[in-house]
Design a protein around this motif. Structure first.
Motif, PDB file in Angstrom:
ATOM      1  N   ALA A  27      29.664  21.483  66.072  1.00 31.61           N
ATOM      2  CA  ALA A  27      28.970  22.365  67.025  1.00 31.61           C
ATOM      3  C   ALA A  27      29.893  23.405  67.634  1.00 31.61           C
ATOM      4  O   ALA A  27      29.448  24.475  68.060  1.00 31.61           O
ATOM      5  CB  ALA A  27      28.318  21.547  68.128  1.00 31.61           C
ATOM      6  N   LEU A  28      31.198  23.093  67.689  1.00 29.64           N
ATOM      7  CA  LEU A  28      32.147  24.013  68.322  1.00 29.64           C
ATOM      8  C   LEU A  28      32.928  24.841  67.307  1.00 29.64           C
ATOM      9  O   LEU A  28      33.862  25.561  67.683  1.00 29.64           O
ATOM     10  CB  LEU A  28      33.103  23.245  69.232  1.00 29.64           C
ATOM     11  CG  LEU A  28      32.443  22.504  70.408  1.00 29.64           C
ATOM     12  CD1 LEU A  28      33.499  21.869  71.294  1.00 29.64           C
ATOM     13  CD2 LEU A  28      31.540  23.435  71.225  1.00 29.64           C
ATOM     14  N   ALA A  29      32.568  24.779  66.036  1.00 39.21           N
ATOM     15  CA  ALA A  29      33.179  25.651  65.039  1.00 39.21           C
ATOM     16  C   ALA A  29      32.841  27.105  65.360  1.00 39.21           C
ATOM     17  O   ALA A  29      31.714  27.422  65.777  1.00 39.21           O
ATOM     18  CB  ALA A  29      32.679  25.294  63.638  1.00 39.21           C
ATOM     19  N   LEU A  30      33.800  27.993  65.177  1.00 35.39           N
ATOM     20  CA  LEU A  30      33.655  29.386  65.591  1.00 35.39           C
ATOM     21  C   LEU A  30      33.187  30.278  64.454  1.00 35.39           C
ATOM     22  O   LEU A  30      33.651  30.168  63.320  1.00 35.39           O
ATOM     23  CB  LEU A  30      34.986  29.912  66.142  1.00 35.39           C
ATOM     24  CG  LEU A  30      35.550  29.201  67.372  1.00 35.39           C
ATOM     25  CD1 LEU A  30      36.897  29.797  67.761  1.00 35.39           C
ATOM     26  CD2 LEU A  30      34.569  29.280  68.538  1.00 35.39           C
ATOM     27  N   VAL A  31      32.284  31.170  64.793  1.00 39.07           N
ATOM     28  CA  VAL A  31      31.847  32.260  63.910  1.00 39.07           C
ATOM     29  C   VAL A  31      32.038  33.553  64.687  1.00 39.07           C
ATOM     30  O   VAL A  31      31.361  33.774  65.699  1.00 39.07           O
ATOM     31  CB  VAL A  31      30.373  32.085  63.480  1.00 39.07           C
ATOM     32  CG1 VAL A  31      29.890  33.308  62.703  1.00 39.07           C
ATOM     33  CG2 VAL A  31      30.209  30.821  62.640  1.00 39.07           C
ATOM     34  N   ASN A  32      32.993  34.343  64.272  1.00 39.07           N
ATOM     35  CA  ASN A  32      33.334  35.577  64.994  1.00 39.07           C
ATOM     36  C   ASN A  32      33.570  35.320  66.481  1.00 39.07           C
ATOM     37  O   ASN A  32      33.085  36.049  67.349  1.00 39.07           O
ATOM     38  CB  ASN A  32      32.257  36.644  64.788  1.00 39.07           C
ATOM     39  CG  ASN A  32      32.310  37.265  63.400  1.00 39.07           C
ATOM     40  OD1 ASN A  32      33.389  37.435  62.823  1.00 39.07           O
ATOM     41  ND2 ASN A  32      31.149  37.600  62.854  1.00 39.07           N
ATOM     42  N   GLY A  33      34.334  34.261  66.761  1.00 33.94           N
ATOM     43  CA  GLY A  33      34.759  34.000  68.130  1.00 33.94           C
ATOM     44  C   GLY A  33      33.776  33.263  69.010  1.00 33.94           C
ATOM     45  O   GLY A  33      34.100  32.943  70.157  1.00 33.94           O
ATOM     46  N   LYS A  34      32.591  32.972  68.498  1.00 33.71           N
ATOM     47  CA  LYS A  34      31.599  32.212  69.266  1.00 33.71           C
ATOM     48  C   LYS A  34      31.275  30.927  68.519  1.00 33.71           C
ATOM     49  O   LYS A  34      31.091  30.936  67.299  1.00 33.71           O
ATOM     50  CB  LYS A  34      30.309  33.012  69.465  1.00 33.71           C
ATOM     51  CG  LYS A  34      30.415  34.186  70.410  1.00 33.71           C
ATOM     52  CD  LYS A  34      29.040  34.820  70.597  1.00 33.71           C
ATOM     53  CE  LYS A  34      29.056  35.970  71.586  1.00 33.71           C
ATOM     54  NZ  LYS A  34      27.701  36.531  71.801  1.00 33.71           N
ATOM     55  N   SER A  35      31.165  29.834  69.256  1.00 36.13           N
ATOM     56  CA  SER A  35      30.818  28.566  68.608  1.00 36.13           C
ATOM     57  C   SER A  35      29.372  28.583  68.129  1.00 36.13           C
ATOM     58  O   SER A  35      28.524  29.348  68.629  1.00 36.13           O
ATOM     59  CB  SER A  35      31.027  27.399  69.573  1.00 36.13           C
ATOM     60  OG  SER A  35      30.065  27.432  70.617  1.00 36.13           O
ATOM     61  N   LEU A  36      29.095  27.719  67.161  1.00 32.46           N
ATOM     62  CA  LEU A  36      27.718  27.565  66.688  1.00 32.46           C
ATOM     63  C   LEU A  36      26.799  27.197  67.845  1.00 32.46           C
ATOM     64  O   LEU A  36      25.672  27.698  67.945  1.00 32.46           O
ATOM     65  CB  LEU A  36      27.651  26.494  65.600  1.00 32.46           C
ATOM     66  CG  LEU A  36      28.392  26.797  64.299  1.00 32.46           C
ATOM     67  CD1 LEU A  36      28.400  25.564  63.394  1.00 32.46           C
ATOM     68  CD2 LEU A  36      27.748  27.979  63.577  1.00 32.46           C
ATOM     69  N   LEU A  37      27.286  26.331  68.726  1.00 27.20           N
ATOM     70  CA  LEU A  37      26.463  25.924  69.875  1.00 27.20           C
ATOM     71  C   LEU A  37      26.157  27.109  70.777  1.00 27.20           C
ATOM     72  O   LEU A  37      24.991  27.318  71.170  1.00 27.20           O
ATOM     73  CB  LEU A  37      27.197  24.832  70.657  1.00 27.20           C
ATOM     74  CG  LEU A  37      26.476  24.286  71.887  1.00 27.20           C
ATOM     75  CD1 LEU A  37      25.133  23.684  71.518  1.00 27.20           C
ATOM     76  CD2 LEU A  37      27.346  23.241  72.592  1.00 27.20           C
TER      77      LEU A  37
END
Length: 242
Positions: A27-37
Motif C-alpha cells: 500500500a505504501l509503494a510509491l508511484v511518482n512520489g505518492k503511495s498507492l494508498l
C-alpha cells in the motif's frame, strides 16, 4: 445518488511485489512520489468520498503510522485490524460490516490505479439497484467474470486451468468474459446474505448470490487502468499516472 463511504483493501501480503514487501506493505509503494494508498484516497475524494475503512495486516503499523502522519490525506479513516489473520476480500469486508451498513459504499483494492469515472459507475448502480456492481473491462487476463447481454453476472472462468464456475443454472446462451478491475459498489443488503465465514473471497460470495439476486457489471473499457501488482509495473504506472 450519494455514496459517502468506501473500503480500501490494504491487508494483502504483496508476495508478487517482493523485495519491497519484505520490509514494507504494498500500500505504501510509491508511484511518482505518492503511495498507492494516498493515490486511491485522493481518487475517492474526487467523487466526494472521504469516510474510509482500511483493512491492514502486513506491516500494519506502517500503514497506520502513514495515515496518522498525513491525517488521512484529508479523509477520515477507521482501521479494520486483520493482523491476527488476513481474511481475503470477502472475510475482510464481512469483518468491516458495522462501518458500512448505512448505505451503498465503494470497495477497491489498494494496488489498482484508474481514471475510471466512478461517478458514472455509482449512478449505474443506483439506476439498477443490484446487490453489487463490479467494474470490468474487456482486457486480456487469466481469470474472468462471465456476463449475459444485460451485464448480469452468470459465472467465472480461469482460462489457464480451464476451471469454470457458474452462478446457478444459467439459461444464457451467450456469455461475455470481462476482467474485474478490483472496484465494487455494494449495497449493504448483501451482508445478511453472506453465508461464508472466516477467510474467503468475494468471488465466492458473488457466484453464490448471483443465482438468485442481481450482481451487475459496469464496463469501463477505454479508461486508464493499472494493476500495480509487481515491481516492474511501477514504471508503467508512472507513465500513466502523473
Amino acid at each position: 445518488m450519494i455514496v459517502k463511504k468506501a473500503m480500501i483493501f490494504a491487508a494483502g501480503l504483496g508476495t508478487r511485489f517482493k523485495p519491497w514487501t519484505d520490509q514494507h506493505p504494498k500500500a505504501l509503494a510509491l508511484v511518482n512520489g505518492k503511495s498507492l494508498l494516498q493515490r486511491n484516497i485522493e481518487y475517492l475524494q474526487r467523487y466526494g468520498i472521504r469516510d474510509l475503512v482500511i483493512n491492514v495486516h502486513h506491516f500494519a503499523d506502517q500503514i497506520i503510522d502513514a495515515l496518522h502522519t498525513h491525517r488521512g490525506w484529508g479523509s477520515t479513516f477507521t482501521i479494520s485490524d486483520e493482523t491476527a489473520l488476513v481474511l481475503e476480500t470477502g472475510g475482510g469486508l464481512k469483518k468491516a460490516r458495522t462501518w458500512l451498513e448505512d448505505g451503498p459504499f465503494v470497495v477497491m483494492n489498494v494496488d489498482i490505479l484508474t481514471d475510471m469515472d466512478l461517478g458514472s459507475m455509482i449512478r449505474d448502480h443506483f439506476d439498477h439497484r443490484p446487490l453489487a456492481t463490479l467494474a470490468v473491462t474487456d482486457r486480456k487476463t487469466s481469470r474472468y467474470f462471465l456476463f449475459d447481454r444485460d451485464l448480469q453476472l452468470r459465472g467465472w472462468q480461469n482460462v489457464k486451468t480451464g476451471e469454470t464456475r457458474m452462478a446457478g443454472e444459467s439459461e444464457a446462451t451467450v456469455l461475455s468474459p470481462r476482467a474485474f478491475s478490483g472496484i465494487h459498489v455494494i449495497d449493504p443488503a448483501i451482508f445478511p446474505l453472506i453465508r461464508q465465514e472466516g477467510k474467503f473471497s468475494m468471488v465466492d460470495v458473488y457466484l453464490d448470490l448471483a443465482a438468485r439476486r442481481p450482481v451487475r457489471g459496469f464496463d469501463h473499457s477505454g479508461s486508464k487502468l493499472m494493476d500495480v501488482g509487481k515491481p516492474e509495473s511501477v514504471g508503467q504506472a508512472e507513465q500513466l499516472f502523473i
